[in-house]
Design an enzyme around this catalytic site. Structure first.
Site, PDB file in Angstrom:
ATOM      1  N   GLY A   1     -45.645  -1.405 -13.581  1.00 44.05           N
ATOM      2  CA  GLY A   1     -46.189  -0.435 -12.307  1.00 44.05           C
ATOM      3  C   GLY A   1     -46.210  -0.257 -11.081  1.00 44.05           C
ATOM      4  O   GLY A   1     -45.373  -1.747 -10.907  1.00 44.05           O
ATOM      5  N   GLU A   2     -45.961   0.952 -10.188  1.00 41.83           N
ATOM      6  CA  GLU A   2     -45.301   0.770  -8.584  1.00 41.83           C
ATOM      7  C   GLU A   2     -47.027   0.603  -8.016  1.00 41.83           C
ATOM      8  O   GLU A   2     -47.971   1.531  -7.960  1.00 41.83           O
ATOM      9  CB  GLU A   2     -45.029   2.389  -8.808  1.00 41.83           C
ATOM     10  CG  GLU A   2     -44.887   2.462  -7.595  1.00 41.83           C
ATOM     11  CD  GLU A   2     -44.189   1.412  -6.130  1.00 41.83           C
ATOM     12  OE1 GLU A   2     -43.482   0.916  -6.938  1.00 41.83           O
ATOM     13  OE2 GLU A   2     -45.276   0.959  -5.027  1.00 41.83           O
TER      14      GLU A   2
ATOM     15  N   CYS B   1     -36.760   3.278 -12.684  1.00 41.08           N
ATOM     16  CA  CYS B   1     -35.757   2.233 -12.195  1.00 41.08           C
ATOM     17  C   CYS B   1     -34.624   2.281 -13.379  1.00 41.08           C
ATOM     18  O   CYS B   1     -35.357   1.741 -14.422  1.00 41.08           O
ATOM     19  CB  CYS B   1     -35.995   1.289 -11.291  1.00 41.08           C
ATOM     20  SG  CYS B   1     -36.882   1.778  -9.982  1.00 41.08           S
TER      21      CYS B   1
ATOM     22  N   CYS C   1     -38.525 -10.890 -15.193  1.00 41.44           N
ATOM     23  CA  CYS C   1     -38.621  -9.974 -14.582  1.00 41.44           C
ATOM     24  C   CYS C   1     -37.950  -8.415 -15.177  1.00 41.44           C
ATOM     25  O   CYS C   1     -36.948  -8.815 -15.812  1.00 41.44           O
ATOM     26  CB  CYS C   1     -37.835 -10.042 -13.103  1.00 41.44           C
ATOM     27  SG  CYS C   1     -38.805 -10.959 -11.876  1.00 41.44           S
TER      28      CYS C   1
ATOM     29  N   ASN D   1     -32.161  -9.417 -15.623  1.00 46.52           N
ATOM     30  CA  ASN D   1     -32.264  -9.512 -16.778  1.00 46.52           C
ATOM     31  C   ASN D   1     -32.400  -8.457 -17.944  1.00 46.52           C
ATOM     32  O   ASN D   1     -33.172  -7.869 -17.950  1.00 46.52           O
ATOM     33  CB  ASN D   1     -34.409 -10.034 -16.874  1.00 46.52           C
ATOM     34  CG  ASN D   1     -34.393 -11.597 -16.169  1.00 46.52           C
ATOM     35  OD1 ASN D   1     -33.421 -12.679 -16.240  1.00 46.52           O
ATOM     36  ND2 ASN D   1     -35.477 -11.244 -15.266  1.00 46.52           N
TER      37      ASN D   1
ATOM     38  N   CYS E   1     -44.986   2.904 -15.915  1.00 49.16           N
ATOM     39  CA  CYS E   1     -43.950   3.630 -14.162  1.00 49.16           C
ATOM     40  C   CYS E   1     -42.962   4.432 -14.570  1.00 49.16           C
ATOM     41  O   CYS E   1     -42.893   5.412 -15.092  1.00 49.16           O
ATOM     42  CB  CYS E   1     -43.859   1.610 -14.041  1.00 49.16           C
ATOM     43  SG  CYS E   1     -43.044   2.125 -12.445  1.00 49.16           S
TER      44      CYS E   1
ATOM     45  N   HIS F   1     -32.215  -3.618  -3.624  1.00 50.54           N
ATOM     46  CA  HIS F   1     -31.485  -3.539  -4.760  1.00 50.54           C
ATOM     47  C   HIS F   1     -30.469  -2.943  -4.155  1.00 50.54           C
ATOM     48  O   HIS F   1     -28.868  -3.470  -5.683  1.00 50.54           O
ATOM     49  CB  HIS F   1     -31.807  -3.121  -6.657  1.00 50.54           C
ATOM     50  CG  HIS F   1     -33.053  -3.566  -6.747  1.00 50.54           C
ATOM     51  ND1 HIS F   1     -32.939  -4.816  -6.136  1.00 50.54           N
ATOM     52  CD2 HIS F   1     -34.043  -2.998  -6.803  1.00 50.54           C
ATOM     53  CE1 HIS F   1     -34.783  -5.569  -6.860  1.00 50.54           C
ATOM     54  NE2 HIS F   1     -35.225  -4.202  -7.379  1.00 50.54           N
TER      55      HIS F   1
ATOM     56  N   SER G   1     -45.388  -5.321  -4.242  1.00 43.84           N
ATOM     57  CA  SER G   1     -44.065  -5.364  -4.498  1.00 43.84           C
ATOM     58  C   SER G   1     -43.517  -4.267  -4.682  1.00 43.84           C
ATOM     59  O   SER G   1     -44.382  -3.356  -5.469  1.00 43.84           O
ATOM     60  CB  SER G   1     -43.448  -6.140  -5.111  1.00 43.84           C
ATOM     61  OG  SER G   1     -41.492  -5.769  -5.705  1.00 43.84           O
TER      62      SER G   1
ATOM     63  N   SER H   1     -38.137  -3.623  -3.041  1.00 44.26           N
ATOM     64  CA  SER H   1     -37.546  -3.399  -4.105  1.00 44.26           C
ATOM     65  C   SER H   1     -35.895  -2.857  -3.998  1.00 44.26           C
ATOM     66  O   SER H   1     -36.059  -1.452  -3.989  1.00 44.26           O
ATOM     67  CB  SER H   1     -37.507  -2.999  -5.383  1.00 44.26           C
ATOM     68  OG  SER H   1     -38.399  -3.940  -6.089  1.00 44.26           O
TER      69      SER H   1
ATOM     70  N   GLU I   1     -48.531  -6.627 -19.586  1.00 48.82           N
ATOM     71  CA  GLU I   1     -48.551  -8.187 -19.029  1.00 48.82           C
ATOM     72  C   GLU I   1     -49.224  -8.673 -18.134  1.00 48.82           C
ATOM     73  O   GLU I   1     -48.479  -7.841 -17.124  1.00 48.82           O
ATOM     74  CB  GLU I   1     -47.567  -8.515 -19.401  1.00 48.82           C
ATOM     75  CG  GLU I   1     -46.807  -7.695 -21.256  1.00 48.82           C
ATOM     76  CD  GLU I   1     -45.553  -7.746 -21.959  1.00 48.82           C
ATOM     77  OE1 GLU I   1     -45.340  -7.330 -22.960  1.00 48.82           O
ATOM     78  OE2 GLU I   1     -44.838  -8.506 -20.486  1.00 48.82           O
TER      79      GLU I   1
ATOM     80  N   CYS J   1     -34.748  -0.997 -15.397  1.00 41.35           N
ATOM     81  CA  CYS J   1     -36.207  -2.079 -15.625  1.00 41.35           C
ATOM     82  C   CYS J   1     -36.784  -1.475 -16.776  1.00 41.35           C
ATOM     83  O   CYS J   1     -37.078  -0.200 -17.347  1.00 41.35           O
ATOM     84  CB  CYS J   1     -37.030  -1.793 -14.755  1.00 41.35           C
ATOM     85  SG  CYS J   1     -38.648  -2.151 -15.032  1.00 41.35           S
TER      86      CYS J   1
ATOM     87  N   CYS K   1     -48.259 -13.455 -12.234  1.00 43.74           N
ATOM     88  CA  CYS K   1     -47.316 -12.078 -11.466  1.00 43.74           C
ATOM     89  C   CYS K   1     -47.999 -11.432 -12.925  1.00 43.74           C
ATOM     90  O   CYS K   1     -48.932 -11.126 -13.521  1.00 43.74           O
ATOM     91  CB  CYS K   1     -46.223 -12.241 -11.874  1.00 43.74           C
ATOM     92  SG  CYS K   1     -45.057  -9.986 -11.914  1.00 43.74           S
TER      93      CYS K   1
HETATM   94  N1  SAH Z   1     -42.767  -1.104  -8.943  1.00 41.71           N
HETATM   95  C1  SAH Z   1     -42.626  -2.403  -8.359  1.00 41.71           C
HETATM   96  C2  SAH Z   1     -43.205  -3.856  -8.542  1.00 41.71           C
HETATM   97  C3  SAH Z   1     -42.664  -3.991  -9.968  1.00 41.71           C
HETATM   98  S1  SAH Z   1     -41.494  -4.547 -10.523  1.00 41.71           S
HETATM   99  C4  SAH Z   1     -41.104  -2.247  -7.168  1.00 41.71           C
HETATM  100  O1  SAH Z   1     -40.109  -2.219  -7.996  1.00 41.71           O
HETATM  101  O2  SAH Z   1     -41.646  -3.802  -6.576  1.00 41.71           O
HETATM  102  C5  SAH Z   1     -40.565  -5.967 -10.270  1.00 41.71           C
HETATM  103  C6  SAH Z   1     -39.426  -6.590  -9.536  1.00 41.71           C
HETATM  104  O3  SAH Z   1     -38.952  -7.000 -10.519  1.00 41.71           O
HETATM  105  C7  SAH Z   1     -38.877  -5.821  -8.500  1.00 41.71           C
HETATM  106  O4  SAH Z   1     -38.008  -6.415  -7.665  1.00 41.71           O
HETATM  107  C8  SAH Z   1     -37.851  -4.950  -9.856  1.00 41.71           C
HETATM  108  O5  SAH Z   1     -36.919  -4.825  -8.519  1.00 41.71           O
HETATM  109  C9  SAH Z   1     -37.733  -6.025 -11.061  1.00 41.71           C
HETATM  110  N2  SAH Z   1     -37.015  -6.307 -12.234  1.00 41.71           N
HETATM  111  C10 SAH Z   1     -37.355  -5.058 -12.687  1.00 41.71           C
HETATM  112  N3  SAH Z   1     -36.186  -5.261 -13.762  1.00 41.71           N
HETATM  113  C11 SAH Z   1     -35.577  -6.517 -13.748  1.00 41.71           C
HETATM  114  C12 SAH Z   1     -34.842  -6.746 -14.729  1.00 41.71           C
HETATM  115  N4  SAH Z   1     -33.972  -6.568 -15.532  1.00 41.71           N
HETATM  116  N5  SAH Z   1     -34.373  -8.166 -14.149  1.00 41.71           N
HETATM  117  C13 SAH Z   1     -34.524  -8.756 -12.784  1.00 41.71           C
HETATM  118  N6  SAH Z   1     -35.661  -7.781 -12.613  1.00 41.71           N
HETATM  119  C14 SAH Z   1     -35.963  -6.931 -12.561  1.00 41.71           C
END
Ligand code: SAH
Length: 380
Positions: A173-174, A123, A349, A306, A119, A229, A205, A227, A99, A126, A112
């Protein structure tokens, strides 16, 4: 390696950087300046048919049609949110779906972009991670997301120039685990003959793949988002498993090295911090985070979690979010709270899941959801 010839036959010129294109043309006994011409056709004018490239000889156009192509990933769905956000479902050459999301805001429009189907990092918060890793996108499939966004807004036809002002590699993805293709695609996005987006407005990111981040500092100067967190390794290792391999101290040192490679004291790393109710949103976390980042050149972006189906977490209350924000601000940090956009179309996100589709089921699924697949492979 770039998967530019990922159909195994004709070479796909869409994702090739200026440098790659120059060698390609030299390789077929043409002058390097052909690279400039073809880039303008593809990325400025949106032309994908060699026959329309009127400043090239008939002979060259014929040769190109035999050995090369400009192949876009297939756009299979477009959704529009009430707040102006648009989401595209894009099918890759091997049948995976990713997407990309366009978020307009004032005179900016941020795209975005996804870099992988699925991925591998898993995490805990996610939804992309829940589907596992399927494949890397080629540089054509990454930059193709920008081409398709422009196409969708008729930017090419109207000659109105650039519509997407910012790109963030924060989709599925990463990005650092698909290094070569991501760097080529970002170079094209920043090239004036590509999309001319400034290096400050292209942001990669990462969850923290330290060796690749060090490599990035040698090969690119885009903006960086981490990221994070969590303010300590114990908690971060639960949320972001790659932390067990590359803990916070190593990650922040690598991010510092990246910043110093940019030779610009005004640039900062964006620290992304998801706020999850009862997990990492307490006062003690805010205090620990402010101590951790006190002397780190960064701005913090708080992202209220989210939710997605099956997730065990929830979003904190507005009060809890602003309390967390205020604690950091009072400690002298620069902090923003990311507005949730496009959640009515699951474009926020962490809600980007794409789909790994079984080819035999594809038509049924789209029929059910009343979506007409649009083939933009040869759209003009
Ligand atoms: N792999 C990369 C890029 C993808 S995630 C990374 O980890 O940075 C992009 C952003 O969306 C990251 O900061 C990730 O932690 C955040 N994200 C992922 N799942 C989410 C969720 N359920 N709610 C809010 N942000 C989220």
């Amino acid at each position: 390696m770039n998967k530019n010839s990922d159909n195994g036959e004709r070479i796909n010129l869409l994702g090739m950087t200026r440098q790659h294109l120059e060698s390609f043309f030299v390789g077929i006994n043409e002058k390097p300046f052909r690279a400039k011409q073809i880039m303008q056709w593809i990325h400025h004018r949106g032309i994908t048919d060699f026959n329309e490239m009127s400043d090239m000889s008939l002979k060259l156009r014929k040769t190109l049609s035999q050995i090369a192509e400009i192949r876009l990933p297939m756009m299979v769905d477009e959704r529009k949110s009430a707040d102006g956000t648009r989401k595209w479902l894009i099918e890759t050459s091997d049948g995976g779906v990713v997407e990309s999301v366009l978020i307009p805001s004032g005179n900016r429009a941020t795209l975005c972009v996804s870099s992988q189907v699925g991925c591998s990092l898993d995490c805990s918060f996610c939804s992309t991670g829940k589907q596992g890793f399927q494949t890397d996108l080629s540089s054509a499939e990454i930059v193709g997301q920008l081409w398709l966004a422009n196409k969708s807004f008729d930017v090419f036809q109207s000659g109105k120039g650039r519509m997407v002002t910012n790109v963030v590699l924060m989709g599925m993805g990463e990005p650092l685990l698909n290094f070569d293709n991501v760097v080529s695609a970002m170079n094209l996005m920043m090239d004036d003959l590509g999309y001319g987006i400034s290096k400050r407005r292209v942001t990669l990111s990462t969850a923290g793949v330290v060796p690749q981040l060090d490599r990035l500092s040698r090969e690119s100067d885009v903006s960086l988002a981490i990221s994070l967190h969590a303010p300590n390794d114990h908690l971060r290792s639960q949320l972001v498993p790659i932390n067990r391999k590359y803990p916070i101290a190593e990650l922040l040192s690598s991010a510092r090295r990246y910043l110093s490679s940019l030779n610009d004291i005004n640039r900062r790393v964006t620290i992304e911090y998801i706020l999850i109710a009862g997990v990492n949103d307490q006062l003690e976390h805010a205090i620990e985070l402010s101590k951790l980042l006190k002397s780190f050149p960064c701005k913090i972006n708080l992202i209220p979690f989210n939710p997605f189906p099956g997730s065990i977490y929830s979003r904190p209350s507005k009060r809890a979010i602003s309390r967390f924000w205020k604690t950091l601000v009072d400690a002298g940090l620069i902090v923003t709270i990311r507005a949730t956009r496009g959640d009515d179309i699951d474009a926020a996100c962490g809600q980007l899941v794409g789909r790994v589709i079984d080819r035999t089921q594809r038509s049924t699924r789209y029929d059910k959801t009343n979506i007409n697949p649009v083939n933009l492979r040869n759209p003009l």
